[in-house]
Design a protein around this motif. Structure first.
Motif, PDB file in Angstrom:
ATOM      1  N   LEU A  57      16.785 -55.270 -63.787  1.00  0.00           N
ATOM      2  CA  LEU A  57      18.075 -54.772 -64.160  1.00  0.00           C
ATOM      3  C   LEU A  57      19.145 -55.547 -63.588  1.00  0.00           C
ATOM      4  N   GLU A  58      19.869 -56.011 -64.379  1.00  0.00           N
ATOM      5  CA  GLU A  58      21.026 -56.818 -63.835  1.00  0.00           C
ATOM      6  C   GLU A  58      22.212 -56.280 -63.930  1.00  0.00           C
ATOM      7  N   LEU A  59      23.098 -56.319 -62.642  1.00  0.00           N
ATOM      8  CA  LEU A  59      24.392 -55.570 -62.535  1.00  0.00           C
ATOM      9  C   LEU A  59      25.341 -56.829 -62.097  1.00  0.00           C
ATOM     10  N   THR A  60      26.461 -56.316 -62.508  1.00  0.00           N
ATOM     11  CA  THR A  60      27.484 -57.310 -62.483  1.00  0.00           C
ATOM     12  C   THR A  60      28.811 -56.670 -62.135  1.00  0.00           C
ATOM     13  N   ILE A  61      29.797 -56.820 -61.034  1.00  0.00           N
ATOM     14  CA  ILE A  61      30.719 -56.258 -60.624  1.00  0.00           C
ATOM     15  C   ILE A  61      31.954 -57.275 -61.370  1.00  0.00           C
ATOM     16  N   PRO A  62      32.701 -56.799 -62.166  1.00  0.00           N
ATOM     17  CA  PRO A  62      33.655 -57.892 -62.905  1.00  0.00           C
ATOM     18  C   PRO A  62      34.629 -58.456 -61.951  1.00  0.00           C
ATOM     19  N   GLU A  63      35.192 -59.634 -62.127  1.00  0.00           N
ATOM     20  CA  GLU A  63      35.729 -60.349 -61.225  1.00  0.00           C
ATOM     21  C   GLU A  63      37.214 -59.899 -61.384  1.00  0.00           C
ATOM     22  N   ASP A  64      37.574 -59.187 -62.455  1.00  0.00           N
ATOM     23  CA  ASP A  64      39.054 -58.999 -62.699  1.00  0.00           C
ATOM     24  C   ASP A  64      39.303 -57.480 -62.181  1.00  0.00           C
ATOM     25  N   VAL A  65      38.550 -57.074 -61.387  1.00  0.00           N
ATOM     26  CA  VAL A  65      39.104 -55.222 -61.233  1.00  0.00           C
ATOM     27  C   VAL A  65      39.334 -55.180 -59.592  1.00  0.00           C
ATOM     28  N   ASN A  66      39.592 -56.577 -58.911  1.00  0.00           N
ATOM     29  CA  ASN A  66      39.937 -56.294 -57.509  1.00  0.00           C
ATOM     30  C   ASN A  66      39.137 -55.232 -56.553  1.00  0.00           C
ATOM     31  N   ALA A  67      37.784 -55.670 -56.642  1.00  0.00           N
ATOM     32  CA  ALA A  67      36.882 -54.904 -55.967  1.00  0.00           C
ATOM     33  C   ALA A  67      36.655 -55.292 -54.550  1.00  0.00           C
ATOM     34  N   ASP A  68      37.087 -56.624 -54.177  1.00  0.00           N
ATOM     35  CA  ASP A  68      37.071 -57.329 -52.948  1.00  0.00           C
ATOM     36  C   ASP A  68      37.352 -56.436 -51.842  1.00  0.00           C
ATOM     37  N   GLY A  69      36.399 -56.255 -50.841  1.00  0.00           N
ATOM     38  CA  GLY A  69      36.621 -55.661 -49.712  1.00  0.00           C
ATOM     39  C   GLY A  69      36.089 -54.476 -49.755  1.00  0.00           C
ATOM     40  N   ASP A  70      35.586 -53.755 -50.772  1.00  0.00           N
ATOM     41  CA  ASP A  70      35.118 -52.255 -51.118  1.00  0.00           C
ATOM     42  C   ASP A  70      33.543 -52.391 -50.995  1.00  0.00           C
ATOM     43  N   TYR A  71      33.229 -51.126 -50.466  1.00  0.00           N
ATOM     44  CA  TYR A  71      31.951 -50.575 -50.582  1.00  0.00           C
ATOM     45  C   TYR A  71      31.730 -49.720 -51.884  1.00  0.00           C
ATOM     46  N   ILE A  72      30.588 -50.019 -52.562  1.00  0.00           N
ATOM     47  CA  ILE A  72      30.273 -49.299 -53.561  1.00  0.00           C
ATOM     48  C   ILE A  72      28.798 -48.888 -53.577  1.00  0.00           C
ATOM     49  N   GLY A  73      28.620 -47.345 -53.995  1.00  0.00           N
ATOM     50  CA  GLY A  73      27.220 -46.944 -53.880  1.00  0.00           C
ATOM     51  C   GLY A  73      26.738 -46.840 -55.173  1.00  0.00           C
ATOM     52  N   PHE A  74      25.287 -47.302 -55.008  1.00  0.00           N
ATOM     53  CA  PHE A  74      24.528 -47.241 -56.465  1.00  0.00           C
ATOM     54  C   PHE A  74      23.322 -45.940 -56.197  1.00  0.00           C
ATOM     55  N   ARG A  75      22.738 -45.619 -57.081  1.00  0.00           N
ATOM     56  CA  ARG A  75      21.496 -44.711 -56.910  1.00  0.00           C
ATOM     57  C   ARG A  75      20.522 -45.026 -58.228  1.00  0.00           C
ATOM     58  N   VAL A  76      19.348 -45.215 -57.730  1.00  0.00           N
ATOM     59  CA  VAL A  76      18.527 -45.695 -58.709  1.00  0.00           C
ATOM     60  C   VAL A  76      17.529 -44.477 -59.007  1.00  0.00           C
ATOM     61  N   TYR A  77      17.220 -44.281 -60.150  1.00  0.00           N
ATOM     62  CA  TYR A  77      16.355 -43.298 -60.724  1.00  0.00           C
ATOM     63  C   TYR A  77      15.230 -43.696 -61.473  1.00  0.00           C
ATOM     64  N   ALA A  78      13.887 -43.507 -61.221  1.00  0.00           N
ATOM     65  CA  ALA A  78      12.751 -44.235 -61.981  1.00  0.00           C
ATOM     66  C   ALA A  78      11.830 -43.108 -62.334  1.00  0.00           C
ATOM     67  N   VAL A  79      10.975 -43.225 -63.437  1.00  0.00           N
ATOM     68  CA  VAL A  79      10.024 -42.368 -63.884  1.00  0.00           C
ATOM     69  C   VAL A  79       8.714 -42.947 -63.985  1.00  0.00           C
ATOM     70  N   ASN A  80       7.573 -42.103 -63.664  1.00  0.00           N
ATOM     71  CA  ASN A  80       6.341 -42.689 -63.847  1.00  0.00           C
ATOM     72  C   ASN A  80       5.937 -42.849 -65.469  1.00  0.00           C
ATOM     73  N   TYR A  81       4.793 -43.233 -65.884  1.00  0.00           N
ATOM     74  CA  TYR A  81       4.410 -43.414 -67.011  1.00  0.00           C
ATOM     75  C   TYR A  81       3.690 -41.993 -67.533  1.00  0.00           C
ATOM     76  N   ASP A  82       3.472 -41.054 -66.690  1.00  0.00           N
ATOM     77  CA  ASP A  82       3.075 -39.779 -66.991  1.00  0.00           C
ATOM     78  C   ASP A  82       4.479 -38.576 -67.018  1.00  0.00           C
ATOM     79  N   GLY A  83       5.485 -39.109 -67.171  1.00  0.00           N
ATOM     80  CA  GLY A  83       6.663 -38.483 -67.193  1.00  0.00           C
ATOM     81  C   GLY A  83       7.161 -37.872 -65.794  1.00  0.00           C
ATOM     82  N   SER A  84       6.527 -37.989 -64.703  1.00  0.00           N
ATOM     83  CA  SER A  84       6.955 -37.677 -63.563  1.00  0.00           C
ATOM     84  C   SER A  84       7.747 -38.666 -62.879  1.00  0.00           C
TER      85      SER A  84
END
Length: 870
Positions: free
Chosen positions: A422-449
């Motif tokens: 999955l591709e993520l992009t922080i836009p250039e025009d939002v002035n995020a330079d110098g900031d830390y950003i936290g992300f969280r990834v959720y995933a599910v198995n084929y059996d729904g677990s």
């Protein structure tokens, strides 16, 4: 029967046509016999074949009549026309049958994988998931959310590759079936989704594969019978507890039917199996951000009570893992698709393996995409995933931090995908330079677990765009002196223009690998005291380095063995410079290529050592100058060549067929700076020996090997020419009378008939005539000497050979005089003395003397003399 010429010619032509027609009919009948299974083709041509046979039968009847004399010219011409029509019809029918044959499959084999053209022993078709363990929706409310119904299985497409012959065969999906060894097929369970030539081009539903390769995609039919699938997949048995287990998988082959399912079928080898419960499950989440594993990227968890953000704000959130402790014989996390529970039924624990607070954040640049992706093993079990903001840990100046993160509108968030990336992009025009950003990834198995009960977080630091300094490509040529250490050598320097960096605190240096060596060359930055020698893949401090002062860069190999470096291969190295946040400030790519050397500069044959024809006349110095005493001759190679920049000892001068080895003539090799020794048998003043001068660089090439496959010396041919081994008495040496010797008188070469003669000087004293014979060397004046005093006593009268005076007119030997060589004074003795036989005129004669030199070679001396009448 009419016998005129026209009729006879017509009959001959008709006979030829009938013979050809008979051959064609034989071929047609053979084709028909071979095509019994091709009912459609035969039916299409049956009427024409029958018509041909009827026509041929009529022709036979006409021929009988012809032989009986019952046909007219007109009838014969009509028969000939009918023959032409029959032949043309048969040919047309054969062409139709041939085209049909070319479209039929005669052989099929199984390649199994669409992404790897290698034959595997077996391939399991992953067509069905395990049963869903609960009913719920993963990513509910998000785009692409996935719903699960407890007890249901999800079906999937899978594919394999077959190869058919001939390559001109045409296929469609209705011709494909999967069968077991009892010819039972899976048509009640499986759907052939598509078949297409294995190519990147868009193709029609039915076409020709130019290489004979076809990709077959299959899937389970909707509402398939799960029990039937179970029985089709394997043979089962009960274990000691009465539970069912797989005894053996059932193998399936690919069957290709004839066109229109005409009953003709071709079967591949058996190598396909059906998975029972594919798409396994994971209970711990791992992924990469670009190429960096999440385990190496910062999060805000360091254990209960000590977690904090980058500005030291306390973080109370606990990262969780499924509780894997036993609970009555079962793991508490099973089934771990159930929601997170607490209290007595708690099924999660703090994740002690996910503490990454002290690791650096992943450095990204606004406007430049980065990806969250899974390796193959993880991707095979994950049904879907999505990325969201790490809202639970956004604690700085609440709610300012989470509001700032939301305002960046990161592209790619909150979208469920079934892809492995999955591709993520922080836009250039939002002035995020110098900031830390936290992300969280959720995933599910084929059996729904859920893979991880609360997903897994990672943090990025948004840095400024890195300086991308221009690449530097260097070439290093192994030194001509093979005794040098490889690591003492260096490439030519390349000019560069770099910039000064602000905030640089560390750098890494990574090169291509050679075996287990991860650091195969270093870069030296000239103009400042900086090299990559002390750097490694672990960041090293460079806070004081001013790269704007660098003027050139050269490279140095680090492995002290040139054979380890592939000839003419460019090895890549990358210097990456970071700031305190781990953000990349600059990168520079540097290559080092080992280029095999050419001959050292400055080598030459010394001036005028080669004659006008390019031949080197090698005048060898005998080991003993005394006549007949030499066994060999020598020549110092320093006297012949200018070595230039090369090391003399690394030159090899090879003289073909110039010494013996077991009775066979072989090359006589000598190193530069050494002395060539040649046995006297090869010193003959005439034989040309092909000569090759090479430079031996030693074992520097990865490709130059001996017949046993071992590394061999790399040699470069420098010069070639022919060599003749000479002694001083070759064609550059001449003999003549020297009238000045011993004050000899000018008439001393005239012999008066009947009178013994001894040379006398002006004082009247006798002397040997060899004192008046002068040898002259045009090669070297130091060898010019009287025959009576040869250079270093290198000549002596050949034993058993007498000197003679030979009359030129008739070749008579000693006709009037003999040569007396017995005493100290060589003299002429009259052969006959008669008052009546005085010659009527002068007799031109030749004085012939045979000497031997130091090598035992004959030296023949011939001088003019004259016998004059008394």
């Amino acid at each position: 029967v009419k016998t005129d010429e026209t009729l006879t010619g017509s009959i001959k032509k008709l006979d030829a046509k009938l013979a050809e027609l008979g051959q064609r009919m034989t071929a047609v009948e053979a084709q028909i016999a071979a095509l019994q299974s091709y009912k459609a083709d035969i039916d299409a041509n049956k009427e024409g074949v029958a018509a041909n046979k009827e026509a041929i039968d009529k022709l036979v009847t006409d021929l009988v009549a012809l032989e009986a004399g019952e046909l007219t010219d007109e009838m014969i011409q009509a028969i000939a026309i009918r023959v032409e029509d029959i032949v043309g019809g048969v040919r047309s029918q054969l062409e139709v049958i041939t085209v049909a044959l070319k479209k039929q499959v005669t052989h099929v084999s199984l390649y199994k994988r669409a992404n790897a053209m290698v034959e595997e022993k077996e391939l399991t078709l992953d067509l069905v998931s395990a049963e869903a363990v609960r009913t719920w929706t993963f990513g509910e409310g998000l785009e692409g959310a996935i719903s699960f119904t407890k007890g249901n299985k999800e079906t999937f497409e899978d594919s394999f590759v077959i190869r058919v012959s001939p390559t001109t065969a045409t296929l469609d999906k209705y011709m494909i079936r999967l069968v077991n060894s009892q010819m039972e097929d899976l048509s009640n369970l499986l759907e052939i989704k598509s078949i297409e030539p294995y190519t990147d081009l868009l193709v029609a539903t039915r076409t020709i594969s130019q290489n004979g390769l076809w990709k077959v995609t299959v899937k389970l039919k909707d509402n398939y019978d799960t029990d039937a699938y179970h029985d089709a997949a394997a043979i089962y048995e009960e274990d000691e507890n009465g539970d069912e287990k797989v005894k053996a998988d059932i193998l399936y082959a690919v069957m290709v039917s004839g066109e229109e399912h005409d009953g003709r079928e071709v079967v591949s080898e058996y190598g396909l199996t059906l998975a029972q419960l594919n798409k396994g499950t994971k209970h711990e989440l791992f992924f990469n951000v670009d190429k960096t594993p999440v385990e190496e990227i910062h999060n805000r968890w360091l254990g209960t009570g000590s977690s904090k953000s980058e500005d030291e704000t306390s973080v109370s959130y606990e990262e969780l893992a499924w509780d894997m402790t036993l609970d009555g014989g079962n793991y508490k996390y099973a089934p771990w698709a159930e929601p997170i529970t607490t209290g007595n039924g708690k099924n999660v624990v703090p994740d002690g393996n996910d503490m990454r607070q002290e690791l650096p954040a992943y450095s990204v640049i606004a406007g430049k995409p980065f990806t969250v992706n899974f390796d193959e093993a993880m991707a095979d079990t994950i049904r879907g995933f999505y990325v969201t903001l790490d809202e639970a840990c956004a604690v700085e100046s609440q709610p300012s931090e989470i509001n700032a993160w939301r305002s960046y509108h990161v592209k790619g968030l909150n979208t469920v995908t079934s892809d492995s990336s999955l591709e993520l992009t922080i836009p250039e025009d939002v002035n995020a330079d110098g900031d830390y950003i936290g992300f969280r990834v959720y995933a599910v198995n084929y059996d729904g677990s859920l893979v991880d009960p609360d997903g897994k977080a990672f943090y990025v630091y948004v840095g400024v765009p890195a300086e991308n300094w221009n690449a530097v490509n260097t070439v290093i040529i192994p030194d001509a002196n093979s005794s040098n250490n490889v690591t003492d050598e260096k490439s030519a320097s390349q000019a560069v223009t770099l910039t000064k960096l602000t905030g640089a605190v560390k750098a890494t240096w990574v090169t291509d690998k050679i075996g287990t060596n991860e650091h195969v060359f270093d870069a030296v930055f000239e103009g400042i005291s900086f090299t990559t020698t002390s750097l490694s893949t672990t960041a090293s401090s460079i806070s004081s380095v001013d790269f704007s002062k660098v003027v050139k860069i050269h490279t140095v190999p680090t492995i002290n063995d040139w054979t380890k470096y592939v000839d003419n291969k460019a090895y890549n190295g990358t210097l990456t410079i970071y700031d305190v946040h781990g953000s990349v400030l600059a990168t520079i790519n540097i290559t080092m290529t080992k280029q095999l050397p050419t001959a050292p500069e400055g080598f030459s044959v010394k001036t005028n050592q080669l004659d006008a024809s390019g031949i080197y006349n090698c005048y060898l110095i005998p080991d003993n100058w005394a006549a007949q005493q030499a066994t060999n001759g020598t020549m110092d190679m320093d006297y012949v060549f200018n070595w230039g920049a090369g090391v003399p000892a690394q030159y090899v001068i090879s003289f073909a067929k110039a010494e013996k080895d077991g009775g066979k003539d072989v090359a006589n090799d000598v190193n530069g700076g050494d002395i060539l020794t040649v046995a006297k048998d090869y010193i003959d003043n005439k034989t040309q020996h092909a000569t090759v001068v090479s430079y031996n660089f030693g074992k520097i090439s990865s490709e130059t090997k001996d017949e046993d496959g071992n590394f061999a010396d790399y040699k470069v041919e420098v010069k070639t020419f022919p060599t003749v081994f000479n002694c001083i008495y070759n064609d550059t040496y001449t003999w003549s009378w020297d009238n000045k010797a011993a004050n000899a008188i000018a008439t001393n070469t005239k012999l008066v008939y009947g009178t013994n003669y001894t040379f006398k000087n002006n004082s009247g004293s006798e002397y040997s005539f060899i004192q008046a014979i002068k040898g002259t060397s045009s090669k070297d004046g130091k060898y010019s000497r009287l025959l009576s005093d040869p250079y270093e006593e290198s000549l002596t009268l050949k034993p058993g050979e007498e000197a003679h005076l030979i009359s030129k007119a008739n070749g008579a030997v000693d006709e009037y005089f003999k040569v007396d060589t017995s005493g100290d004074t060589f003299k002429f003795i009259a052969s006959t003395v008669s008052d009546d036989t005085n010659p009527t005129a002068a007799v031109p004669s030749t004085l012939k003397l045979v000497y031997v030199d130091m090598y035992g070679h004959d030296v023949v001396i011939e001088l003019d003399m004259t016998v004059v009448p008394r």
